[in-house]
Design a protein around this motif. Sequence first.
Motif, PDB file in Angstrom:
ATOM      1  N   UNK A  77       1.187  -1.090   0.121  1.00 19.02           N
ATOM      2  CA  UNK A  77      -0.016  -0.005   0.315  1.00 19.02           C
ATOM      3  C   UNK A  77       0.809   1.240   0.132  1.00 19.02           C
ATOM      4  N   UNK A  78       0.553   1.920  -0.888  1.00 20.59           N
ATOM      5  CA  UNK A  78       1.396   3.221  -0.987  1.00 20.59           C
ATOM      6  C   UNK A  78       0.467   4.718  -1.067  1.00 20.59           C
ATOM      7  N   UNK A  79       0.800   5.683  -0.129  1.00 20.59           N
ATOM      8  CA  UNK A  79       0.177   6.936  -0.244  1.00 20.59           C
ATOM      9  C   UNK A  79       1.050   7.854   0.110  1.00 20.59           C
ATOM     10  N   UNK A  80       0.507   9.192   0.363  1.00 16.80           N
ATOM     11  CA  UNK A  80       1.533  10.310   0.508  1.00 16.80           C
ATOM     12  C   UNK A  80       2.399  10.314   1.976  1.00 16.80           C
ATOM     13  N   UNK A  97       5.701   1.999   7.103  1.00 21.56           N
ATOM     14  CA  UNK A  97       6.950   2.826   6.946  1.00 21.56           C
ATOM     15  C   UNK A  97       6.725   4.281   6.429  1.00 21.56           C
ATOM     16  N   UNK A  98       7.096   5.172   7.305  1.00 18.76           N
ATOM     17  CA  UNK A  98       7.063   6.475   6.653  1.00 18.76           C
ATOM     18  C   UNK A  98       8.097   6.779   5.791  1.00 18.76           C
ATOM     19  N   UNK A  99       8.209   7.638   4.927  1.00 15.27           N
ATOM     20  CA  UNK A  99       9.126   7.866   3.856  1.00 15.27           C
ATOM     21  C   UNK A  99      10.498   7.908   4.509  1.00 15.27           C
ATOM     22  N   UNK A 100      10.895   8.538   5.713  1.00  7.31           N
ATOM     23  CA  UNK A 100      12.007   8.866   6.110  1.00  7.31           C
ATOM     24  C   UNK A 100      12.626   7.421   6.349  1.00  7.31           C
ATOM     25  N   UNK A 101      11.967   6.365   6.521  1.00 14.81           N
ATOM     26  CA  UNK A 101      12.404   5.013   6.801  1.00 14.81           C
ATOM     27  C   UNK A 101      13.073   4.167   5.781  1.00 14.81           C
ATOM     28  N   UNK A 102      12.355   4.680   4.636  1.00 14.95           N
ATOM     29  CA  UNK A 102      13.001   3.887   3.485  1.00 14.95           C
ATOM     30  C   UNK A 102      14.481   4.241   3.126  1.00 14.95           C
ATOM     31  N   UNK A 103      15.340   3.047   2.974  1.00 15.46           N
ATOM     32  CA  UNK A 103      16.619   3.363   2.820  1.00 15.46           C
ATOM     33  C   UNK A 103      16.977   3.030   1.407  1.00 15.46           C
ATOM     34  N   UNK A 104      16.513   1.662   0.794  1.00 16.13           N
ATOM     35  CA  UNK A 104      16.812   1.309  -0.495  1.00 16.13           C
ATOM     36  C   UNK A 104      15.506   0.757  -1.204  1.00 16.13           C
ATOM     37  N   UNK A 141       8.220  -2.354 -11.117  1.00 16.96           N
ATOM     38  CA  UNK A 141       8.853  -1.199 -11.786  1.00 16.96           C
ATOM     39  C   UNK A 141       8.123   0.072 -11.509  1.00 16.96           C
ATOM     40  N   UNK A 142       6.616  -0.065 -11.562  1.00 11.19           N
ATOM     41  CA  UNK A 142       5.818   0.936 -11.298  1.00 11.19           C
ATOM     42  C   UNK A 142       5.965   1.244  -9.657  1.00 11.19           C
ATOM     43  N   UNK A 143       5.924   0.445  -8.924  1.00 10.40           N
ATOM     44  CA  UNK A 143       6.125   0.720  -7.384  1.00 10.40           C
ATOM     45  C   UNK A 143       7.501   1.635  -7.215  1.00 10.40           C
ATOM     46  N   UNK A 144       8.398   1.204  -8.084  1.00  9.24           N
ATOM     47  CA  UNK A 144       9.812   1.968  -7.692  1.00  9.24           C
ATOM     48  C   UNK A 144       9.626   3.238  -8.197  1.00  9.24           C
ATOM     49  N   UNK A 149       8.913   9.014  -7.385  1.00 13.60           N
ATOM     50  CA  UNK A 149       8.197  10.263  -7.418  1.00 13.60           C
ATOM     51  C   UNK A 149       7.651  11.006  -6.221  1.00 13.60           C
ATOM     52  N   UNK A 150       7.353  10.056  -5.467  1.00 15.74           N
ATOM     53  CA  UNK A 150       6.908  10.533  -3.995  1.00 15.74           C
ATOM     54  C   UNK A 150       8.056  11.478  -3.281  1.00 15.74           C
ATOM     55  N   UNK A 151       9.281  10.688  -3.423  1.00 13.07           N
ATOM     56  CA  UNK A 151      10.386  11.366  -2.813  1.00 13.07           C
ATOM     57  C   UNK A 151      10.832  12.594  -3.345  1.00 13.07           C
ATOM     58  N   UNK A 152      10.797  12.457  -4.634  1.00 15.05           N
ATOM     59  CA  UNK A 152      11.009  13.976  -5.452  1.00 15.05           C
ATOM     60  C   UNK A 152      10.014  15.179  -5.014  1.00 15.05           C
ATOM     61  N   UNK A 153       8.883  14.730  -5.047  1.00 18.87           N
ATOM     62  CA  UNK A 153       7.870  15.817  -4.559  1.00 18.87           C
ATOM     63  C   UNK A 153       8.007  16.048  -3.048  1.00 18.87           C
ATOM     64  N   UNK A 154       8.597  15.317  -2.267  1.00 22.33           N
ATOM     65  CA  UNK A 154       8.784  15.598  -0.793  1.00 22.33           C
ATOM     66  C   UNK A 154      10.066  16.741  -0.909  1.00 22.33           C
ATOM     67  N   UNK A 155      11.212  16.462  -1.557  1.00 21.72           N
ATOM     68  CA  UNK A 155      12.305  17.171  -1.797  1.00 21.72           C
ATOM     69  C   UNK A 155      12.041  18.506  -2.349  1.00 21.72           C
TER      70      UNK A 155
END
Length: 179
Positions: A77-80, A97-104, A141-144, A149-155
């Motif tokens: 499940x993926x959201x903002x 997992x919140x986005x800051x927890x994602x490492x790779x 591939x779509x999930x990646x 895109x989500x991390x680009x938007x956050x940055x």
Amino acid sequence: AEYMGRLLKKKKDKEWWALILAKHETHSGREALICKLLYIQRVRQFRTHNATFYEGVYEFDRAAIFQNPFEEGVVVAINADGLGLVDLVKMKHLVWYNWPQLRQWSFVDAVLTLTVLDEDPTTTDQPLTETTHTITTYQAELIVEIIDAALDDIAAEAERVQIESARQAEERMATLPQS
């Protein structure tokens, strides 16, 4: 629809009917708009609110079969706010997992690999441990791409906030009396 069928089987028809009637009585006579707002208020509390779901198979170490958290399938499940894993059989939310927890994150063919911190680094001072999840899904591939895109938007939003903050600081300095 497939998931609703599983959910509906968790209670007997009579139990569902009693629950539905009780809720109907509490909202009977209210305007439709009020009922819609109450519904939105209710579903927003769930972590998977506004999430997109991708079905897959959780790959685990066969030697450690009893440590496998999922019986058969998993939904990513993926959201903002981040991403989570939901057990398809139990229909139970297992980890989020919140986005800051994602490492790779990466994919090869139909295999998605996610390495995450077990704790949110923004909320703890404890030493952090990592977990790697491997999921076979045709949407790897779509999930990646969605994660990128989500991390680009956050940055981009963080940069916009920083620029706006600097602009406001300049305005405040300009309005101070000169000595």
